[in-house]
Write a protein that holds these residues in place. Structure first.
Motif, PDB file in Angstrom:
ATOM      1  N   SER A   1      -8.083   7.187  -8.096  1.00  0.00           N
ATOM      2  CA  SER A   1      -9.313   7.101  -8.885  1.00  0.00           C
ATOM      3  C   SER A   1      -9.685   5.640  -9.087  1.00  0.00           C
ATOM      4  N   LEU A   2     -10.967   5.419  -9.391  1.00  0.00           N
ATOM      5  CA  LEU A   2     -11.483   4.097  -9.753  1.00  0.00           C
ATOM      6  C   LEU A   2     -11.832   4.126 -11.228  1.00  0.00           C
ATOM      7  N   LEU A   3     -11.221   3.234 -11.990  1.00  0.00           N
ATOM      8  CA  LEU A   3     -11.459   3.219 -13.429  1.00  0.00           C
ATOM      9  C   LEU A   3     -12.841   2.640 -13.710  1.00  0.00           C
ATOM     10  N   PRO A   4     -13.657   3.307 -14.513  1.00  0.00           N
ATOM     11  CA  PRO A   4     -15.066   2.899 -14.702  1.00  0.00           C
ATOM     12  C   PRO A   4     -15.223   1.739 -15.677  1.00  0.00           C
ATOM     13  N   GLU A   5     -14.646   0.606 -15.334  1.00  0.00           N
ATOM     14  CA  GLU A   5     -14.783  -0.571 -16.190  1.00  0.00           C
ATOM     15  C   GLU A   5     -14.547  -1.826 -15.362  1.00  0.00           C
ATOM     16  N   ILE A   6     -15.464  -2.798 -15.483  1.00  0.00           N
ATOM     17  CA  ILE A   6     -15.357  -4.075 -14.781  1.00  0.00           C
ATOM     18  C   ILE A   6     -14.776  -5.113 -15.724  1.00  0.00           C
ATOM     19  N   ASN A   7     -13.782  -5.852 -15.225  1.00  0.00           N
ATOM     20  CA  ASN A   7     -13.229  -6.969 -16.003  1.00  0.00           C
ATOM     21  C   ASN A   7     -14.245  -8.111 -15.999  1.00  0.00           C
ATOM     22  N   ALA A   8     -14.764  -8.457 -17.175  1.00  0.00           N
ATOM     23  CA  ALA A   8     -15.822  -9.467 -17.261  1.00  0.00           C
ATOM     24  C   ALA A   8     -15.331 -10.839 -16.849  1.00  0.00           C
ATOM     25  N   ALA A   9     -14.047 -11.122 -17.005  1.00  0.00           N
ATOM     26  CA  ALA A   9     -13.522 -12.453 -16.676  1.00  0.00           C
ATOM     27  C   ALA A   9     -13.294 -12.611 -15.180  1.00  0.00           C
ATOM     28  N   THR A  10     -12.716 -11.588 -14.536  1.00  0.00           N
ATOM     29  CA  THR A  10     -12.377 -11.687 -13.116  1.00  0.00           C
ATOM     30  C   THR A  10     -13.371 -10.974 -12.207  1.00  0.00           C
ATOM     31  N   ARG A  11     -14.326 -10.237 -12.776  1.00  0.00           N
ATOM     32  CA  ARG A  11     -15.303  -9.471 -12.007  1.00  0.00           C
ATOM     33  C   ARG A  11     -14.603  -8.557 -10.999  1.00  0.00           C
ATOM     34  N   THR A  12     -13.615  -7.819 -11.490  1.00  0.00           N
ATOM     35  CA  THR A  12     -12.878  -6.882 -10.642  1.00  0.00           C
ATOM     36  C   THR A  12     -12.871  -5.503 -11.297  1.00  0.00           C
ATOM     37  N   LEU A  13     -12.673  -4.490 -10.465  1.00  0.00           N
ATOM     38  CA  LEU A  13     -12.581  -3.102 -10.910  1.00  0.00           C
ATOM     39  C   LEU A  13     -11.168  -2.604 -10.626  1.00  0.00           C
ATOM     40  N   LYS A  14     -10.586  -1.904 -11.584  1.00  0.00           N
ATOM     41  CA  LYS A  14      -9.220  -1.408 -11.392  1.00  0.00           C
ATOM     42  C   LYS A  14      -9.252  -0.115 -10.589  1.00  0.00           C
ATOM     43  N   ALA A  15      -8.379  -0.055  -9.598  1.00  0.00           N
ATOM     44  CA  ALA A  15      -8.205   1.157  -8.798  1.00  0.00           C
ATOM     45  C   ALA A  15      -6.790   1.676  -9.028  1.00  0.00           C
ATOM     46  N   ARG A  16      -6.693   2.977  -9.257  1.00  0.00           N
ATOM     47  CA  ARG A  16      -5.392   3.615  -9.457  1.00  0.00           C
ATOM     48  C   ARG A  16      -4.982   4.241  -8.130  1.00  0.00           C
ATOM     49  N   ILE A  17      -3.909   3.715  -7.556  1.00  0.00           N
ATOM     50  CA  ILE A  17      -3.452   4.127  -6.228  1.00  0.00           C
ATOM     51  C   ILE A  17      -2.103   4.824  -6.373  1.00  0.00           C
ATOM     52  N   GLU A  18      -1.981   5.978  -5.760  1.00  0.00           N
ATOM     53  CA  GLU A  18      -0.717   6.734  -5.800  1.00  0.00           C
ATOM     54  C   GLU A  18       0.027   6.542  -4.498  1.00  0.00           C
ATOM     55  N   LEU A  19       1.273   6.064  -4.599  1.00  0.00           N
ATOM     56  CA  LEU A  19       2.096   5.802  -3.421  1.00  0.00           C
ATOM     57  C   LEU A  19       3.332   6.690  -3.438  1.00  0.00           C
ATOM     58  N   ALA A  20       3.706   7.180  -2.269  1.00  0.00           N
ATOM     59  CA  ALA A  20       5.005   7.844  -2.140  1.00  0.00           C
ATOM     60  C   ALA A  20       6.111   6.806  -2.275  1.00  0.00           C
ATOM     61  N   ASN A  21       7.192   7.186  -2.933  1.00  0.00           N
ATOM     62  CA  ASN A  21       8.270   6.241  -3.237  1.00  0.00           C
ATOM     63  C   ASN A  21       9.596   6.768  -2.704  1.00  0.00           C
ATOM     64  N   PRO A  22       9.774   6.722  -1.369  1.00  0.00           N
ATOM     65  CA  PRO A  22      11.043   7.220  -0.814  1.00  0.00           C
ATOM     66  C   PRO A  22      12.212   6.372  -1.286  1.00  0.00           C
ATOM     67  N   ARG A  23      13.303   7.065  -1.628  1.00  0.00           N
ATOM     68  CA  ARG A  23      14.549   6.448  -2.096  1.00  0.00           C
ATOM     69  C   ARG A  23      14.317   5.645  -3.373  1.00  0.00           C
ATOM     70  N   GLU A  24      13.187   5.895  -4.036  1.00  0.00           N
ATOM     71  CA  GLU A  24      12.877   5.279  -5.338  1.00  0.00           C
ATOM     72  C   GLU A  24      13.032   3.763  -5.307  1.00  0.00           C
ATOM     73  N   ARG A  25      12.497   3.156  -4.234  1.00  0.00           N
ATOM     74  CA  ARG A  25      12.636   1.706  -4.085  1.00  0.00           C
ATOM     75  C   ARG A  25      11.605   0.932  -4.912  1.00  0.00           C
ATOM     76  N   LEU A  26      10.467   1.541  -5.149  1.00  0.00           N
ATOM     77  CA  LEU A  26       9.435   0.858  -5.937  1.00  0.00           C
ATOM     78  C   LEU A  26       9.701   1.085  -7.412  1.00  0.00           C
ATOM     79  N   ALA A  27       9.710   0.018  -8.166  1.00  0.00           N
ATOM     80  CA  ALA A  27       9.944   0.084  -9.602  1.00  0.00           C
ATOM     81  C   ALA A  27       8.731  -0.469 -10.336  1.00  0.00           C
ATOM     82  N   PRO A  28       8.446   0.029 -11.525  1.00  0.00           N
ATOM     83  CA  PRO A  28       7.305  -0.469 -12.292  1.00  0.00           C
ATOM     84  C   PRO A  28       7.380  -1.980 -12.498  1.00  0.00           C
ATOM     85  N   GLY A  29       6.233  -2.651 -12.316  1.00  0.00           N
ATOM     86  CA  GLY A  29       6.154  -4.100 -12.459  1.00  0.00           C
ATOM     87  C   GLY A  29       6.241  -4.852 -11.153  1.00  0.00           C
ATOM     88  N   MET A  30       6.650  -4.176 -10.069  1.00  0.00           N
ATOM     89  CA  MET A  30       6.731  -4.859  -8.778  1.00  0.00           C
ATOM     90  C   MET A  30       5.344  -5.255  -8.278  1.00  0.00           C
TER      91      MET A  30
END
Length: 527
Positions: free
Chosen positions: A296-325
């Protein structure tokens, strides 16, 4: 009396002759200095240049392209000869003619206008986070006491079915004792069924009830197991803690998939759609890629960076990706509509207009206003102004632009389209500065031998300027080195400020200073 009349008549005749002579002199001087603004009928239009055999339309000063002269001679603006404009060089219908030799020397290249789909990969960055849709909350099913914890710290990894905690539930003891008492009573089946229902209301599940009925023993404790595999995100239970029914004990986040929160530039948001394929790479696992999609695309633009947040879902085989990476994301936009495409370098963007030069054949080029769209890689979308199969200039177009400006093609194009004047060339009111030596001061102007003027792309030369509106400073004399500012006027260039340069600075250090060899004789008035 007759003598006085004769004297008066003689004076009047002399005055008329003097006025007529002065008028003839003034007209001749004006004709010699400024020339005609347009070629005279039967004049230069019928002249043939003996050197080239071409028909001459008029003469002009390439440095001051506006005024036109009906005969050759020295330019009143620059220390150089007027240049003829031939009939076959003037172009037709707004076209600019450049000889093949000049095109080859300056490397003018063209490219075809093609029809295609503008599609490219959008590269962004983001960071990993828990997938909030893969969360399990573990609650107390009945009021009781926490007797034992098997998982005692947040961020501990757990497996599905793994014991988490053990609770002692006093209410279960009473319900089970009531069941055993009813079962021992003769004809107490109805009471036994009611006791089973009470155990269900107390929070016991069917498996626990079967354990009680099969063993005939009281089971006042319950072991809570992990409903999913993942990481303990929150831990609210401690040994000895009294908990009420429904109190949260654990929050477990699954790691089979993770979210990547990516920052999409505002200009690229139109190319990203939910469901678009995504490839992610992280420095923690070099050489390995993770696949997913835009959720999904979050319906809000960051006024400072002029960017839009996108929420991307990734498969995580062997649980290698950890929050904050940290992750580098490559998004493949959905295929867009077909449109006309040209190389990006073919478009001259002035800020108010976008211009391309179309090759018309036989060395002729036509400036065309275009409406541009999205840009990706080295291609840009053309929404209006061109047709498929045309050829546009992609290298050396600024030479063509210069030729068009000298011959008035751009001006005619601007008038025809009622658009703003071209802004990539200095406007008439723009001020330009330089340094030079005063060669001559007269009522008609000031002659300077100046150095290069970068804002006009001029080299060193000697030329005449109109004096400043308030006149020259009193401390400026012939032979002085001065710093000056000037602006373009209708019939030449006018000084707006003149400041003497002190002799304390070496000549080589003065801005715009000319080398000793750059005198009037060696320059010859050429750029």
């Amino acid at each position: 009396m007759n003598q006085k009349k004769n004297i008066t008549r003689t004076a009047i005749v002399a005055l008329v002759i003097a006025v007529a002579g002065a008028g003839g002199y003034w007209a001749g001087a004006r004709q010699e200095t400024h020339g005609a603004s347009q070629p005279a009928t039967g004049g230069p239009g019928g002249q043939i240049d003996p050197a080239t055999g071409k028909k001459v339309l008029y003469w002009h000063d390439p440095m001051v392209p506006g005024p036109k002269f009906d005969k050759p001679g020295k330019s009143p603006f620059m220390d150089m000869q007027l240049v003829p404009m031939f009939a076959d060089e003037s172009g037709d219908n707004g076209k600019v003619l450049i000889s093949p030799r000049v095109q080859q020397n300056l490397g003018i290249r063209t490219a075809d206008v093609v029809e295609g789909t503008l599609s490219s990969t959008v590269e962004v960055v983001g960071s990993a986070a828990y997938n909030e849709r893969d969360v399990a909350l573990v609650q107390a099913r009945a009021s009781g006491y926490v007797e034992r914890l098997y998982v005692r710290a947040p961020l501990d990894r757990v497996r599905k079915g793994q014991p988490l905690a053990e609770l002692y539930v006093p209410d279960w003891v009473a319900a089970q004792e009531e069941y055993f008492a009813a079962r021992r009573m003769q004809g107490g089946q109805d009471l036994a069924d009611a006791a089973l229902q009470r155990m269900r209301l107390a929070g016991m599940n069917e498996e626990q009830i079967r354990l009680v009925t099969s063993t005939g023993k009281v089971h006042p404790r319950i072991t809570i197991n992990a409903p999913v595999s993942g990481v303990v995100d929150e831990l609210a239970a401690r040994e000895g803690l009294t908990v009420a029914a429904g109190a949260p004990l654990y929050r477990i986040n699954g790691l089979s998939t993770v979210w990547i929160i990516a920052e999409i530039p505002e200009a690229a948001t139109g190319q990203v759609r939910p469901g678009a394929a995504v490839t992610a790479r992280t420095p923690a696992w070099p050489g390995q890629t993770f696949q997913g999609k835009v959720e999904s695309l979050l319906p809000e633009i960051n006024a400072a960076t002029r960017t839009l947040k996108a929420r991307i879902e990734l498969a995580n085989p062997r649980e290698r990706l950890a929050p904050g990476m940290f992750a580098n994301i490559s998004l493949t936009p959905a295929t867009g509509q077909r449109s006309l495409l040209v190389p990006s370098e073919a478009v001259i963007q002035t800020g108010t207009r976008n211009v391309v030069f179309v090759a018309a054949g036989d060395g002729k080029f036509t400036p065309v206003n275009v409406e541009i769209g999205a840009q990706a890689g080295n291609q840009i979308e053309i929404r209006q102004g061109l047709q498929a199969g045309q050829k546009v200039v992609v290298s050396g177009q600024f030479l063509v632009d210069s030729e068009a400006s000298l011959k008035g093609t751009i001006a005619r194009m601007v008038d025809a389209s009622a658009s703003a004047p071209q802004t990539d060339r200095p406007p008439a009111e723009t001020s330009h500065s330089g340094t030079g030596r005063v060669e001559k001061i007269g009522p008609e102007g000031v002659t300077l031998s100046h150095g290069p003027i970068p804002s006009l792309h001029w080299g060193p030369m000697t030329m005449a300027f109109k004096p400043p509106p308030d006149g020259l400073p009193r401390n400026v004399a012939v032979g002085d080195t001065v710093a000056f500012e000037m602006r373009k006027v209708q019939d030449g260039y006018q000084l707006t400020a003149v400041t003497p340069v002190t002799d304390s600075a070496p000549a080589a250090m003065k801005p715009g200073a000319m080398p000793p060899a750059m005198d009037k004789a060696s320059m010859g008035g050429k750029r």
